[in-house]
Design a protein around this motif. Structure first.
Motif, PDB file in Angstrom:
ATOM      1  N   VAL A   1       0.836  -1.194   0.000  1.00 28.79           N
ATOM      2  CA  VAL A   1       0.000   0.000   0.000  1.00 28.79           C
ATOM      3  C   VAL A   1       0.874   1.248   0.000  1.00 28.79           C
ATOM      4  O   VAL A   1       2.052   1.211   0.364  1.00 28.79           O
ATOM      5  N   VAL A   2       0.265   2.354  -0.403  1.00 33.94           N
ATOM      6  CA  VAL A   2       0.836   3.692  -0.257  1.00 33.94           C
ATOM      7  C   VAL A   2      -0.078   4.460   0.683  1.00 33.94           C
ATOM      8  O   VAL A   2      -1.301   4.466   0.497  1.00 33.94           O
ATOM      9  N   LEU A   3       0.478   5.106   1.696  1.00 36.98           N
ATOM     10  CA  LEU A   3      -0.318   5.968   2.554  1.00 36.98           C
ATOM     11  C   LEU A   3      -0.294   7.380   1.991  1.00 36.98           C
ATOM     12  O   LEU A   3       0.778   7.945   1.756  1.00 36.98           O
ATOM     13  N   ALA A   4      -1.470   7.957   1.766  1.00 37.98           N
ATOM     14  CA  ALA A   4      -1.603   9.338   1.319  1.00 37.98           C
ATOM     15  C   ALA A   4      -2.205  10.162   2.446  1.00 37.98           C
ATOM     16  O   ALA A   4      -3.146   9.720   3.120  1.00 37.98           O
ATOM     17  N   THR A   5      -1.692  11.365   2.664  1.00 40.70           N
ATOM     18  CA  THR A   5      -2.099  12.170   3.811  1.00 40.70           C
ATOM     19  C   THR A   5      -3.477  12.796   3.653  1.00 40.70           C
ATOM     20  O   THR A   5      -3.991  13.389   4.605  1.00 40.70           O
ATOM     21  N   GLY A   6      -4.103  12.667   2.490  1.00 39.23           N
ATOM     22  CA  GLY A   6      -5.466  13.163   2.320  1.00 39.23           C
ATOM     23  C   GLY A   6      -5.549  14.663   2.500  1.00 39.23           C
ATOM     24  O   GLY A   6      -4.742  15.411   1.965  1.00 39.23           O
ATOM     25  N   HIS A   7      -6.520  15.118   3.280  1.00 45.30           N
ATOM     26  CA  HIS A   7      -6.725  16.550   3.478  1.00 45.30           C
ATOM     27  C   HIS A   7      -6.194  17.028   4.818  1.00 45.30           C
ATOM     28  O   HIS A   7      -6.699  17.982   5.406  1.00 45.30           O
ATOM     29  N   CYS A   8      -5.142  16.362   5.311  1.00 46.06           N
ATOM     30  CA  CYS A   8      -4.503  16.808   6.551  1.00 46.06           C
ATOM     31  C   CYS A   8      -3.834  18.164   6.352  1.00 46.06           C
ATOM     32  O   CYS A   8      -3.311  18.459   5.270  1.00 46.06           O
ATOM     33  N   ASN A   9      -3.797  18.953   7.417  1.00 41.88           N
ATOM     34  CA  ASN A   9      -3.034  20.191   7.360  1.00 41.88           C
ATOM     35  C   ASN A   9      -1.547  19.899   7.581  1.00 41.88           C
ATOM     36  O   ASN A   9      -1.140  18.749   7.790  1.00 41.88           O
ATOM     37  N   ARG A  10      -0.735  20.955   7.539  1.00 41.98           N
ATOM     38  CA  ARG A  10       0.714  20.798   7.624  1.00 41.98           C
ATOM     39  C   ARG A  10       1.133  20.101   8.913  1.00 41.98           C
ATOM     40  O   ARG A  10       1.935  19.157   8.893  1.00 41.98           O
ATOM     41  N   GLU A  11       0.606  20.555  10.041  1.00 41.77           N
ATOM     42  CA  GLU A  11       1.015  20.000  11.331  1.00 41.77           C
ATOM     43  C   GLU A  11       0.667  18.526  11.435  1.00 41.77           C
ATOM     44  O   GLU A  11       1.498  17.697  11.828  1.00 41.77           O
ATOM     45  N   ASP A  12      -0.560  18.174  11.083  1.00 43.40           N
ATOM     46  CA  ASP A  12      -0.977  16.781  11.172  1.00 43.40           C
ATOM     47  C   ASP A  12      -0.237  15.914  10.152  1.00 43.40           C
ATOM     48  O   ASP A  12       0.056  14.740  10.423  1.00 43.40           O
ATOM     49  N   SER A  13       0.065  16.462   8.988  1.00 40.82           N
ATOM     50  CA  SER A  13       0.805  15.693   7.980  1.00 40.82           C
ATOM     51  C   SER A  13       2.185  15.310   8.497  1.00 40.82           C
ATOM     52  O   SER A  13       2.649  14.172   8.311  1.00 40.82           O
ATOM     53  N   HIS A  14       2.870  16.232   9.144  1.00 40.88           N
ATOM     54  CA  HIS A  14       4.168  15.906   9.738  1.00 40.88           C
ATOM     55  C   HIS A  14       4.018  14.783  10.761  1.00 40.88           C
ATOM     56  O   HIS A  14       4.833  13.849  10.811  1.00 40.88           O
ATOM     57  N   ARG A  15       2.983  14.872  11.580  1.00 43.10           N
ATOM     58  CA  ARG A  15       2.764  13.841  12.597  1.00 43.10           C
ATOM     59  C   ARG A  15       2.438  12.495  11.954  1.00 43.10           C
ATOM     60  O   ARG A  15       2.905  11.438  12.407  1.00 43.10           O
ATOM     61  N   VAL A  16       1.629  12.520  10.888  1.00 41.36           N
ATOM     62  CA  VAL A  16       1.265  11.289  10.190  1.00 41.36           C
ATOM     63  C   VAL A  16       2.508  10.619   9.622  1.00 41.36           C
ATOM     64  O   VAL A  16       2.677   9.393   9.722  1.00 41.36           O
ATOM     65  N   ILE A  17       3.389  11.404   9.016  1.00 47.36           N
ATOM     66  CA  ILE A  17       4.609  10.842   8.449  1.00 47.36           C
ATOM     67  C   ILE A  17       5.414  10.129   9.534  1.00 47.36           C
ATOM     68  O   ILE A  17       5.878   8.994   9.350  1.00 47.36           O
ATOM     69  N   GLU A  18       5.563  10.763  10.673  1.00 49.73           N
ATOM     70  CA  GLU A  18       6.319  10.161  11.778  1.00 49.73           C
ATOM     71  C   GLU A  18       5.675   8.855  12.235  1.00 49.73           C
ATOM     72  O   GLU A  18       6.368   7.841  12.431  1.00 49.73           O
ATOM     73  N   GLU A  19       4.355   8.867  12.396  1.00 51.90           N
ATOM     74  CA  GLU A  19       3.653   7.656  12.841  1.00 51.90           C
ATOM     75  C   GLU A  19       3.726   6.556  11.786  1.00 51.90           C
ATOM     76  O   GLU A  19       3.888   5.369  12.118  1.00 51.90           O
ATOM     77  N   ALA A  20       3.608   6.921  10.519  1.00 57.45           N
ATOM     78  CA  ALA A  20       3.628   5.932   9.440  1.00 57.45           C
ATOM     79  C   ALA A  20       4.998   5.265   9.330  1.00 57.45           C
ATOM     80  O   ALA A  20       5.099   4.043   9.139  1.00 57.45           O
ATOM     81  N   LEU A  21       6.048   6.054   9.442  1.00 56.89           N
ATOM     82  CA  LEU A  21       7.388   5.473   9.392  1.00 56.89           C
ATOM     83  C   LEU A  21       7.612   4.529  10.566  1.00 56.89           C
ATOM     84  O   LEU A  21       8.200   3.452  10.406  1.00 56.89           O
ATOM     85  N   SER A  22       7.120   4.903  11.730  1.00 58.63           N
ATOM     86  CA  SER A  22       7.244   4.037  12.909  1.00 58.63           C
ATOM     87  C   SER A  22       6.479   2.732  12.737  1.00 58.63           C
ATOM     88  O   SER A  22       6.864   1.689  13.269  1.00 58.63           O
ATOM     89  N   ALA A  23       5.374   2.787  11.964  1.00 54.81           N
ATOM     90  CA  ALA A  23       4.553   1.595  11.731  1.00 54.81           C
ATOM     91  C   ALA A  23       5.119   0.701  10.630  1.00 54.81           C
ATOM     92  O   ALA A  23       4.576  -0.374  10.382  1.00 54.81           O
ATOM     93  N   GLY A  24       6.183   1.149   9.975  1.00 52.02           N
ATOM     94  CA  GLY A  24       6.800   0.328   8.934  1.00 52.02           C
ATOM     95  C   GLY A  24       6.176   0.485   7.563  1.00 52.02           C
ATOM     96  O   GLY A  24       6.364  -0.377   6.697  1.00 52.02           O
ATOM     97  N   ILE A  25       5.428   1.562   7.347  1.00 50.66           N
ATOM     98  CA  ILE A  25       4.850   1.810   6.018  1.00 50.66           C
ATOM     99  C   ILE A  25       5.958   2.305   5.096  1.00 50.66           C
ATOM    100  O   ILE A  25       6.669   3.254   5.416  1.00 50.66           O
ATOM    101  N   GLU A  26       6.095   1.662   3.949  1.00 47.47           N
ATOM    102  CA  GLU A  26       7.264   1.876   3.104  1.00 47.47           C
ATOM    103  C   GLU A  26       7.118   3.054   2.147  1.00 47.47           C
ATOM    104  O   GLU A  26       8.132   3.633   1.723  1.00 47.47           O
ATOM    105  N   LYS A  27       5.891   3.393   1.761  1.00 47.70           N
ATOM    106  CA  LYS A  27       5.687   4.466   0.796  1.00 47.70           C
ATOM    107  C   LYS A  27       4.599   5.411   1.299  1.00 47.70           C
ATOM    108  O   LYS A  27       3.491   4.980   1.652  1.00 47.70           O
TER     109      LYS A  27
END
Length: 287
Positions: free
Chosen positions: A156-182
């Motif tokens: 899968v690819v995770l897309a940040t959707g309609h997140c704002n800047r702050e939440d997008s940064h947080r999502v990236i951090e959480e996704a990398l920690s979860a082992g999402i590759e793309k």
């Protein structure tokens, strides 16, 4: 479609087709045929939920499309099961990763400039809400953590959707920690996302994160055309997509001509154009 698809001319990771929240120019099958006409590939998106089954059916006819699921409450919400159902329906006949979008409804106060008609008379967008992804202290919700955890190691690819800047940064951090590759930062410099060119440059060292610039962002004048060259210079993983499919917007063939004309006007090299429209999206999707 043959594995690898070496002869593709363009990959559009963001194209809308019906049925959707709004009326669209094409059905999934019609859109797929238009992309086949230009030797392209498209990821078909619908805010109503998953396009996995429609794109699987289209591929059985040899048509060049793959699917996405948007985790809006309307479609099952932020749950591992919502992702799993779409992943199973997407099949295993293509190497293309399923794109999984975080919510796009009820998550932003941005007012679109687009003039659109809802697809169904009972759709009331004011009633479409999404649960917060993070609490006021910036901690991820349990639903987000469970869903991202279920995606680790999946195609899968995770897309940040309609997140704002702050939440997008947080999502990236959480996704990398979860082992999402793309991961793709959806229409990153659109006003609802709010990233600057400097922000995008700062993400250049994060090899799992791709940056999306949409033709719609440029056409609606949220950013000037020069912005394309600025982002390409700032981050090597820039992806140009269309975000088209609206009834009054360009067809896939028209989008290809438009994007090439912009690149020519900006004196972006052929290699640079291919990087944005073919090489990077191919890497993201695994085609």
């Amino acid at each position: 479609m043959p594995e690898g698809n070496p002869d593709l001319s363009l990959i559009d990771i963001h194209f809308h087709a019906g049925p959707d929240i709004y009326r669209r120019k094409y059905t999934t099958r019609e859109a797929a045929k238009r992309f086949a006409d230009i030797n392209g590939w498209a990821v078909i998106k619908s805010h109503l939920g998953s396009t996995a089954a429609q794109t699987w059916e289209a591929r059985q006819e040899g048509l060049p499309v793959s699917g996405a699921v948007v985790l809006n409450e309307l479609a099952g919400g932020l749950k591992p099961q919502t992702v799993e159902q779409s992943l199973f329906a997407h099949g295993e006949d293509t190497p293309a990763r399923l794109m999984v979008y975080l919510p796009t409804l009820g998550i932003t106060n941005h007012k679109s400039k687009l003039h659109r008609e809802t697809f169904h008379s009972r759709i009331n967008l004011d009633q479409q809400n999404s649960q917060p992804l993070f609490d006021p202290n910036g901690h991820p919700s349990n639903a987000l953590k469970r869903t991202l955890s279920s995606m680790g190691g999946a195609p899968v690819v995770l897309a940040t959707g309609h997140c704002n800047r702050e939440d997008s940064h947080r999502v990236i951090e959480e996704a990398l920690s979860a082992g999402i590759e793309k991961i793709v930062l959806t229409h990153a410099t659109h006003p609802m996302s709010g990233f600057s060119v400097e922000d995008i440059a700062d993400l250049a060292q994060e090899e799992s994160v791709y940056i999306e610039l949409t033709a719609l962002t440029l056409q609606q004048r949220h950013q000037e055309i020069q912005h394309m060259a600025d982002l390409l210079a700032a981050n090597p993983r820039l992806i140009l997509s269309s975000d088209f499919g609206q009834e009054d917007k360009p067809s896939p063939g028209e989008y290809r001509r438009l994007s090439r004309s912009w690149a020519n006007d900006l004196e972006i090299s052929e290699a640079g154009y291919q990087q944005m429209t073919l090489k990077n999206p191919r890497e993201l999707l695994g085609l």
